[in-house]
Enzyme design. Structure first.
Site, PDB file in Angstrom:
ATOM      1  N   HIS A 276     -58.121  40.112   8.835  1.00 29.58           N
ATOM      2  CA  HIS A 276     -57.766  39.201   7.738  1.00 29.58           C
ATOM      3  C   HIS A 276     -56.258  39.129   7.497  1.00 29.58           C
ATOM      4  CE1 HIS A 276     -61.856  38.294   6.369  1.00 29.58           C
ATOM      5  NE2 HIS A 276     -62.144  39.517   6.718  1.00 29.58           N
ATOM      6  N   ASP A 336     -62.423  45.235   6.082  1.00 26.72           N
ATOM      7  CA  ASP A 336     -63.688  44.617   6.486  1.00 26.72           C
ATOM      8  C   ASP A 336     -63.515  43.743   7.716  1.00 26.72           C
ATOM      9  OD1 ASP A 336     -62.026  43.031   4.824  1.00 26.72           O
ATOM     10  OD2 ASP A 336     -63.635  41.562   4.647  1.00 26.72           O
ATOM     11  N   GLU A 337     -64.628  43.514   8.386  1.00 31.60           N
ATOM     12  CA  GLU A 337     -64.730  42.510   9.449  1.00 31.60           C
ATOM     13  C   GLU A 337     -63.604  42.541  10.479  1.00 31.60           C
ATOM     14  OE1 GLU A 337     -67.083  38.864   7.435  1.00 31.60           O
ATOM     15  OE2 GLU A 337     -65.015  39.004   6.754  1.00 31.60           O
ATOM     16  N   VAL A 338     -63.395  43.678  11.090  1.00 27.95           N
ATOM     17  CA  VAL A 338     -62.361  43.748  12.124  1.00 27.95           C
ATOM     18  C   VAL A 338     -62.984  43.318  13.455  1.00 27.95           C
ATOM     19  CG1 VAL A 338     -60.676  45.217  13.269  1.00 27.95           C
ATOM     20  CG2 VAL A 338     -61.267  45.640  10.871  1.00 27.95           C
TER      21      VAL A 338
END
Ligand code: NAG
Ligand code: NAG
Ligand code: NAG
Ligand code: NAG
Ligand code: NAG
Length: 543
Positions: A276, A336-338
């Site tokens: 992100h 989050d969400e790597v």
């Protein structure tokens, strides 16, 4: 003069000439359905007192440790005067000179605070309990801290109602109140769309009406970097949607923090990494990992490059600044969400993996990055909050890190609450409160029915659930639709996090009170959307 006469008891107005008028207007009388969120203990009676703006006063009790000059309460008294008497056109200062003043017994709200001061910030350990007693034509509010006094002022303001003639009343009432959870947050995302400062301030106002007490500022993300950094001005110069008009200057940030402080709201910023971070790369060369197509760089970039020392020195310097700007003891690190695709494609990352003995387990690489960032945060005397991904995929994160749950439906997040608290971490629940998702009809009912402690675990584990958060992600939200999408839908979670669960189990029982509260929000200038067919005595008038 009219107001003065009408504030006599309703019976005296009931003479022959007026009787038709009374019945006509009585239909529109605003009933008092109670307070949102529901206090822990409340009892009221039909005995009521007239409250007149001309003779209404806030006073500090003589035993209060905070006195006139207290920044938080002096400002709150001014605000609440206007909230209690919303249609008063005159400046509150002028009311002293009302000619009927000597004839009226003043109604005073005596406020006493027993400890603490007025110049600090609300914190994770702030006590917000209060007692409010309205009897014999006056009111007394007692709290341990100014933050508790603010919660009591809000409740008091919601007890005052108007009859069809516009006269204000308050019933005899006793309240003893405290929050169920210490952390009652709301997330705004200012990266996917820029939200003007005034819109953030208005959201803080509405948060204080619902007793939400943490503003989680998801300030930067892939699409834009609006935070104007002192140390790294290029981050917003190159990474914001516009370097002048779509940024938060240091002054803006200070305004938000002070506006929040005066309402007993903490501001917890999130600087999400290593994923992100696309917008960060525009102003900070070499921060992001170059992705490869075969043997050559593709020209695109992935998450923060975890193999370079310079990435950590940059993060340390940025966080040093961030912690000097944001006083809260919590800092949200995201995590989050790597996406590993880019790391996998990069030969330098692959040889770093080999050198560290990580094999092909990219979670180990991510873990190393997160460990470094958490260490930087600890060195700055801050508690880390991370999204649940960090807990799910890594063996070691510091015990004192708070884990925020964002994934899944009821059985899934209950399971997650169970494992996070079993590992000894404090937990925050936001999965059921992603209210940027909308559904036709009364979808607040889903939020309301959430039971945050309905998971298998010991009493000790349950105590580790410090609260939860309403999230308003910004893909489809900007200043045009933020308020109606947030309010009154966020009120459901606000009550779940403040009130006693046993007393607030039924959505049908809550609906009339929430409908009333939504009208109150409109009256206070918050564009809260309707809950169902119906009307408010004072409708939104357009701009
Ligand atoms: C307040 O008093 C009025 C009139 O005395 C009564 O009709 C009303 O039910 C009372 N409200 C509450 C919440 O007790
Ligand atoms: C505080 O006020 C009460 C009445 O309002 C009075 O009886 C009492 O003596 C006062 N106490 C002090 C310390 O001034
Ligand atoms: C660290 O933070 C805690 C809580 O905010 C504070 O009480 C303490 O004084 C801080 N310590 C240092 C060394 O700044
Ligand atoms: C983080 O801090 C812990 C405790 O001080 C230390 O053992 C560990 O090696 C540090 N990790 C990194 C990646 O520097
Ligand atoms: C409480 O947990 C049980 C077991 O997981 C589940 O069946 C039930 O639906 C949950 N209730 C609520 C209101 O979430």
């Amino acid at each position: 003069m009219l107001l003065c006469c009408l504030c006599k008891s309703r019976e005296s107005v009931l003479n022959k000439q007026h009787i038709w008028l009374f019945f006509f207007i009585a239909v529109n009388t605003v009933s008092v359905n109670g307070i949102w969120p529901m206090p822990q203990k409340i009892s009221s009676s039909i005995e009521r007192y007239c409250v007149k703006p001309q003779s209404f006063e806030f006073q500090y009790t003589n035993l209060s440790v905070v006195k006139p000059g207290c920044s938080v309460l002096d400002a709150a008294f001014k605000r609440y005067f206007k909230l209690i008497f919303p249609d008063l056109l005159k400046d509150p200062g002028e009311r002293q000179s009302g000619y009927d003043r000597p004839l009226v017994k003043p109604f005073t709200l005596q406020v006493g605070v027993s400890e603490g001061d007025c110049d600090g910030y609300p914190s994770e350990s702030s006590r917000e309990s209060y007692r409010l007693s309205v009897a014999s034509g006056q009111a007394v509010l007692r709290a341990e801290t100014v933050w508790g006094a603010l919660r009591g002022l809000e409740s008091f303001s919601q007890l005052v109602y108007q009859d069809g003639y516009g006269a204000h009343y308050i019933n005899k009432t006793e309240i003893e109140d405290f929050p169920r959870f210490a952390f009652r947050g709301l997330l705004l995302d200012t990266s996917r769309h820029y939200l003007p400062v005034n819109v953030i301030l208005e959201t803080l106002d509405a948060m204080s009406y619902t007793k939400l007490n943490v503003f989680h500022w998801h300030i930067v993300d892939d699409p834009s970097f609006p935070y104007q950094s002192k140390f790294f001005p290029d981050l917003s110069n190159k990474g914001a949607f516009h370097p002048m008009t779509h940024v938060y200057t240091q002054t803006d940030v200070r305004r938000v923090i002070e506006h929040a402080r005066l309402r007993g709201i903490r501001v917890v910023p999130e600087f999400d990494s290593p994923g992100h971070t696309q917008s960060w790369g525009k102003g900070q060369p070499d921060l992001l990992t170059p992705c490869y197509r075969g043997p050559v760089p593709s020209g695109t970039f992935g998450p923060v490059n975890p193999t370079l020392r310079s990435s950590y020195t940059f993060m340390a310097k940025l966080f040093k600044e961030v912690t000097s700007v944001f006083p809260d003891s919590f800092l949200h690190l995201g995590g989050d969400e790597v996406d590993f695709t880019c790391w996998k494609s990069n030969p330098d990352v692959r040889s770093f993996m080999k050198q560290k003995g990580f094999g092909t387990d990219f979670y180990k690489l991510e873990a190393l990055y997160v460990e470094n960032i958490v260490n930087i945060t600890s060195a700055l005397n801050r508690t880390s909050i991370v999204w649940q991904d960090v807990f799910d995929y890594h063996e070691k994160i510091p015990k004192d890190a708070v884990v925020e749950i964002w994934k899944g439906l009821p059985p899934a997040y209950a399971q997650e609450l169970s494992s996070i608290t079993k590992a000894g971490h404090r937990a925050l629940l936001s999965a059921p409160w992603y209210i940027n998702h909308i559904r036709y009809g009364q979808d607040w009912r889903d939020s309301y029915m959430v039971k945050p402690l309905n998971f298998s675990g010991t009493e000790e584990q349950k105590k580790l659930v410090i609260g939860g958060e309403v999230c308003m992600w910004g893909e489809y939200v900007d200043a045009t639709n933020l308020s109606p999408r947030l309010w009154p839908r966020a009120c459901a979670a606000a009550e779940r996090l403040w009130s006693d669960e046993e007393q607030t189990l039924s959505t049908d029982a809550a609906l009339p009170r929430l409908t009333d509260f939504r009208c109150r929000l409109l009256r206070r200038g918050i564009r809260a959307e309707p809950l169902d067919v119906g009307y408010c005595p004072h409708e939104f008038q357009g701009v």
